[in-house]
Design a protein around this motif. Structure first.
Motif, short mmCIF file in Angstrom:
data_model
loop_
_atom_site.label_atom_id
_atom_site.label_comp_id
_atom_site.label_asym_id
_atom_site.label_seq_id
_atom_site.Cartn_x
_atom_site.Cartn_y
_atom_site.Cartn_z
N GLY A 78 0.82 -1.20 0.00
CA GLY A 78 0.00 0.00 0.00
C GLY A 78 0.86 1.25 0.00
O GLY A 78 1.95 1.28 0.55
N SER A 79 0.34 2.32 -0.62
CA SER A 79 1.09 3.56 -0.76
C SER A 79 0.97 4.42 0.50
O SER A 79 -0.11 4.92 0.82
N GLY A 80 2.08 4.64 1.17
CA GLY A 80 2.08 5.52 2.33
C GLY A 80 1.98 6.98 1.94
O GLY A 80 1.47 7.79 2.72
N THR A 81 2.45 7.34 0.74
CA THR A 81 2.34 8.74 0.31
C THR A 81 0.87 9.09 0.06
O THR A 81 0.44 10.20 0.36
N LYS A 82 0.10 8.15 -0.47
CA LYS A 82 -1.33 8.41 -0.66
C LYS A 82 -2.07 8.39 0.67
O LYS A 82 -3.05 9.10 0.86
N TYR A 83 -1.60 7.57 1.60
CA TYR A 83 -2.24 7.44 2.92
C TYR A 83 -2.24 8.78 3.65
O TYR A 83 -3.20 9.11 4.36
N VAL A 84 -1.19 9.56 3.47
CA VAL A 84 -1.11 10.87 4.13
C VAL A 84 -2.30 11.74 3.76
O VAL A 84 -2.79 12.52 4.58
N ASP A 85 -2.78 11.60 2.52
CA ASP A 85 -3.86 12.45 2.04
C ASP A 85 -5.18 12.16 2.73
O ASP A 85 -6.02 13.05 2.88
N TYR A 86 -5.40 10.89 3.17
CA TYR A 86 -6.70 10.57 3.78
C TYR A 86 -6.61 10.09 5.23
O TYR A 86 -7.63 9.78 5.85
N PHE A 87 -5.42 10.03 5.79
CA PHE A 87 -5.28 9.64 7.20
C PHE A 87 -5.95 10.68 8.09
O PHE A 87 -5.78 11.90 7.89
N GLU A 88 -6.69 10.24 9.09
CA GLU A 88 -7.42 11.14 9.98
C GLU A 88 -6.45 11.84 10.93
O GLU A 88 -5.91 11.23 11.85
N VAL A 89 -6.19 13.15 10.67
CA VAL A 89 -5.21 13.89 11.46
C VAL A 89 -5.84 14.74 12.55
O VAL A 89 -5.12 15.33 13.37
N LYS A 90 -7.19 14.81 12.58
CA LYS A 90 -7.82 15.61 13.62
C LYS A 90 -7.42 15.10 15.00
O LYS A 90 -7.52 13.92 15.30
#
Length: 464
Positions: A78-90
């Motif tokens: 799985g792409s970790g660079t793409k994960y940054v875009d949708y990972f819940e950062v709140k």
């Protein structure tokens, strides 16, 4: 032939030439910053070929700084660079959230295999052959796929193990300037984190592992068991919703089994292509990753296929799972997933795989007859990487392991066992359905945020 993505190492000698790199971040849209660094193809030969590791980060938007939080979405591949875009950062705004594409994947030097029409054949091949001709076709499909990967990827296939990815992760930790690793891993990403704790316990900071994989070596609970359990939960829900598939759990399961059996004998229209038994099974499994919110789409797809011979929904779900685009190309995960998995695997015997498949099928009466033996790794063209050590993480700081009771892809028992086997493991449980807990539960998020930011370790056995 030197595959694309192989590079000369940075100036210097030995591993120091990599430790002295500077990470040069640049804007790459959506508020993210991206960069690329080099890693040795073979850590035993740091003066040889180099490969690229691609990174992305969402910079902290609040203070004081908590450093970097490395994240991995699983796979493997799985792409970790793409994960940054949708990972819940709140709630985690004090962190620079950093994702990287593990070696062999995405923006890092990627594994390449066949594509297009060849992959359409490969993903629809019958994995439960009924005669010698189908057995031969299945074996040949596996051999052709593996050889295609080797032809296009070369020596990269020998150096994309989880052990090497863990070494990359420690290199990245060093390059961003963090003394300790803060890490959030999902699914296969839990293996990366757990193995990191075994190999680098002194530099574990705060680590969360959501949807634990099996690190015990025991095979009494398989992924097929998890999916069979999830299908049973779906069947109970469906019957309660008065769906067309049946008025009881047993009736719904029987209808699904009958559908998959019919698809073996007579595939139905799926729009772009016929819905085969294998694609139908893949479509079902794809939606079982979801919780009850996603089940209504599975219900609709199954009802259309079972009663109207319309396989378009199930084929769409299968295409999503297989990362097949509408133009007929396949995403890179379809290549990196088997390549990484098989380098880690010690399964090299076809007969043993067939024996295990038969045993698993007995425990999964609805899905088992259609799942087949896992022949990918026994027929893979590259020998496995040396066996990993037993993972205990002795000396590591507290590690929070999250398990979801109805998780299909990583059965809850895996989380229980990982938390127990890790010397500093603490189990956090979500009572619910679907794969992974953090993204779907505000309760889980509160515990995780309190731990990552303040070091508040949830009491072992805490449930949401």
């Amino acid at each position: 032939m030197r595959p694309a993505g192989f590079l000369s190492p940075p100036p210097g000698q030995g591993l120091q030439r990599y430790l002295g790199q500077r990470v040069r971040w640049s804007d790459c849209g959506k508020g993210l910053r991206c960069a690329a660094v080099l890693a040795p193809l073979d850590y035993a030969d740091p003066d040889g070929e180099a490969i690229t590791l691609g990174l992305a980060k969402r910079p902290a938007s609040a203070g004081p700084s908590a450093g970097s939080l490395f994240i991995n979405p699983g796979g493997p591949g799985g792409s970790g660079t793409k994960y940054v875009d949708y990972f819940e950062v709140k709630g985690l705004e004090r962190f620079d959230v950093v994702g990287w594409d593990p070696r062999g994947t995405g923006q890092s030097t990627p594994v390449k295999c066949a594509n297009g029409a060849a992959m359409d054949v490969y993903t629809s091949v019958d994995v439960t052959p009924d005669d010698k001709a189908e057995e031969k076709a299945l074996t040949q499909a596996q051999l052709d796929f593996g050889r295609g990967c080797l032809e296009r990827s070369g020596a990269l296939l020998e150096h994309i193990s989880t052990t090497e990815t863990v070494r990359d992760l420690d290199l990245l930790r060093h390059l961003v300037g963090d003394e300790k690793l803060s890490y959030f891993g999902s699914s296969y990403g839990t293996k990366i984190g757990a193995l990191y704790a075994e190999l680098y316990p002194a530099t574990v900071g705060r680590m969360v592992l959501d949807g634990a994989v099996n690190i015990t070596g025991k095979k009494d609970v398989s992924q097929l068991d998890g999916f069979e359990r999830a299908l049973g939960n779906f069947a109970t829900w469906c019957a309660e919703q008065r769906c067309k598939l049946g008025s009881s759990k047993t009736e719904v399961e029987r209808t699904i089994g009958d559908l998959l059996q019919r698809l073996d004998e007579k595939p139905i229209n799926g729009g772009r292509a016929k819905l085969t038994q294998q694609l139908g099974l893949t479509g079902v499994l794809a939606v079982l990753y979801e919780n009850e919110e996603g089940w209504k789409y599975l219900r609709q797809g199954l009802e259309l296929a079972a009663f109207e011979n319309d396989g378009r929904y199930l084929l769409y779900f299968a295409d999503q799972y297989n990362d097949r685009s509408t133009n007929g190309t396949y995403g890179q995960l379809q290549f990196s997933f088997p390549a990484i998995r098989c380098l880690d695997s010690q399964d090299v015997s076809v007969s043993e795989a067939e024996k295990e498949g038969a045993e698993e099928a007995k425990r999964a009466p609805t899905l088992g007859p259609f799942a087949g033996a896992d022949l990918v790794c026994p027929l893979w063209p590259v020998a496995p990487f040396p066996k990993e050590p037993t993972i205990r993480g002795a000396g590591a700081a507290p590690i929070v392991v999250i398990g979801t009771t109805g998780d299909p892809a990583t059965p809850y028992e895996y989380a229980e066992r990982m938390a127990k086997q890790l010397r500093s493991g603490h189990l956090l449980t979500l009572k619910g359905e679907g794969h992974l807990g953090y993204g779907q539960s505000a309760c889980i998020q509160r515990y995780v945020q309190a731990y990552l930011l303040d070091g508040d370790v949830p009491a072992d056995g805490t449930r949401c």
